[in-house]
Design a protein around this motif. Sequence first.
Motif, PDB file in Angstrom:
ATOM      1  N   ASP A 278       0.763  -1.135  -0.138  1.00 13.76           N
ATOM      2  CA  ASP A 278       0.029  -0.027   0.034  1.00 13.76           C
ATOM      3  C   ASP A 278       0.794   1.113  -0.071  1.00 13.76           C
ATOM      4  O   ASP A 278       1.337   1.744   0.957  1.00 13.76           O
ATOM      5  CB  ASP A 278      -0.958  -0.070   1.290  1.00 13.76           C
ATOM      6  CG  ASP A 278      -1.776   1.025   1.074  1.00 13.76           C
ATOM      7  OD1 ASP A 278      -1.984   1.901   0.049  1.00 13.76           O
ATOM      8  OD2 ASP A 278      -2.608   1.503   2.318  1.00 13.76           O
TER       9      ASP A 278
ATOM     10  N   SER B 159      -1.665   5.255   0.621  1.00 17.35           N
ATOM     11  CA  SER B 159      -2.169   5.953   2.049  1.00 17.35           C
ATOM     12  C   SER B 159      -1.120   6.493   2.738  1.00 17.35           C
ATOM     13  O   SER B 159       0.043   6.373   2.461  1.00 17.35           O
ATOM     14  CB  SER B 159      -2.709   4.653   2.820  1.00 17.35           C
ATOM     15  OG  SER B 159      -1.908   3.951   3.141  1.00 17.35           O
TER      16      SER B 159
ATOM     17  N   ASP C  35      -3.717   6.365   7.421  1.00 14.78           N
ATOM     18  CA  ASP C  35      -4.640   5.770   6.377  1.00 14.78           C
ATOM     19  C   ASP C  35      -5.247   6.645   5.647  1.00 14.78           C
ATOM     20  O   ASP C  35      -6.646   6.278   5.330  1.00 14.78           O
ATOM     21  CB  ASP C  35      -5.291   4.394   6.987  1.00 14.78           C
ATOM     22  CG  ASP C  35      -4.582   3.251   7.461  1.00 14.78           C
ATOM     23  OD1 ASP C  35      -3.301   3.161   7.035  1.00 14.78           O
ATOM     24  OD2 ASP C  35      -4.879   2.495   8.401  1.00 14.78           O
TER      25      ASP C  35
ATOM     26  N   THR D 172      -6.081   8.114   2.346  1.00 18.80           N
ATOM     27  CA  THR D 172      -5.575   7.706   0.983  1.00 18.80           C
ATOM     28  C   THR D 172      -5.307   8.650   0.028  1.00 18.80           C
ATOM     29  O   THR D 172      -4.101   8.375  -0.907  1.00 18.80           O
ATOM     30  CB  THR D 172      -6.784   6.981   0.006  1.00 18.80           C
ATOM     31  OG1 THR D 172      -7.915   7.674   0.040  1.00 18.80           O
ATOM     32  CG2 THR D 172      -7.177   5.645   0.988  1.00 18.80           C
TER      33      THR D 172
END
Length: 546
Positions: free
Chosen positions: A400, A403, A462, A464
């Motif tokens: 990821d 984020s 978190d 995005t």
Amino acid sequence: MERSRADTALRAALAQHPHALVTAIDGNGLFVDMPETVPLTSHRIASGRSALDLVQPADRSAVISAWDRVKSEGASRATVILVSDATPIATLHFFDATTAHGVFIGLVVATHSPTTALEDAARGASIPTRLARTRKNEMAVITVAEPTVTAMLGWDEAEIVGHRSLEFIHPDDHERAINMWMECISRPGYTCRSRLRHSHRDGRWIWLEFSNHNLLDNPEAGYVDCEMFDISEEMEAHESVRASEQLLRSLAGALPVGVVQFDLDRRIVYANERLYEIVGAHPDTDEDTLLTCVVDATVVEDALARLYSGGDVDIELQMDRLDGSGRRLCTLAMRALINGDGAVFGGVACLADITDAARMRAELEERATVDSLTGCLNRASVIAALTAMLDTNPDESSADQSSGIAAVFVDFNRFKSVNDEFGHAVGDALLAEVGARLRSVVRGDDVVGRLGGDEFLLVCRDVTDGDEALALGERVTNAITSPVTIGPAHLFPTASVGVAWTGARRGLAADALIAEADAAMYVAKYAGHGRPVVAADRRRTHQARA
């Protein structure tokens, strides 16, 4: 070795060591009179019961081993330390002289300080008489007292013969002594035993084990044969153990923690009163019931399994007191009890109620980390939380990469005028209300802190993209701008909100991200449109304003 060769070896040893200590021994290992046939010269005769009395306690096993060997080999020896002030090393020889002299012969040769050591042993130095015999008639009157009575108890024969044996027994032991005697004389040929305290001539009381053998109906005897064995050392050892146990129980009873000893079947061997107080139970409560107070039974089961494997256990657990007075937080420390073979035979445990201490610790931690006015984190704590989030942000290898972490800087507009118009009490109440509103709009793992004065910082993980960061700022703005009434004041608070978002950047410092959010907040304040500004949009905001 053949017995004839053993006799030859004995004669050679006696000739080689003319000043050695010598004793005659029967088949049971006890000293007996020296036969005249043994060729002694300047040898000394040992006193005592057996060779065990001549050596230090630590060497008695060596003497026993040598005694066992002489019966099968004809001769044996052991290196020992004698009972003497000089504590010399000596060699103890055993010879099987039963063919030539009807006895075994023991020969002691000291290698250091031989004269003093052997004289001590010959006189029976430090070898107390342990066994004495008397005879009594059916009225328990002493009729015969062997010389060993004087050696062991100090009483001359004339001072003890003709007196009832009860006269020499401790008053507290009279009932037990009488019961033993009545049982003995009621059963011809029977031997009864009891442990009683007997007076010594010097005023001491000595623990003796009495063995009364009823020979009253024996035509060749007609008396009760009494054997008295000195068990003072044994009873002193028992008393020492009892005193130690009493001391430990007293100490355990005075401790502010619950103490319990249990066996492998979980049966309680001992528990102090404090244990039952902590658990909220009566001392008669059984073990299974006591365990039901533990909220999670598997915690105890796992702890016991570790303990019985020989491991130490130190855990925290919750329990519901059996008297219904509520849940408590406790620490449990358990240690295994291990016997001489290394096997676990039980355990001991200490149970401490730390509920109040934990509550106080939590209160102190809260005071150190939380702003008392608003209930939000204080400046140091919110910055520390942001630093921790940045340190744990996904690295470049993470799946990821989109984020990031958002920092929302909030500054009240015209807060000073509230204080000036309505007073600091209203101003403080407004800050508290805003703090509560900010906490209500963030997620559970987000952080709200007060930087000082009328400035707040929200840290959210978190996030995005910039749009989500902007939406977060809008939620904060909307929450703050709702009207609020505090006493006589009807207030319509507003705030300038700046948002900084890390995006895919890594290794960013907390103060750098806060500085970006602070700068974005000032852009929003100067714009005057009441909308949040994201740090990446600052240039566009300036251009639009221009």
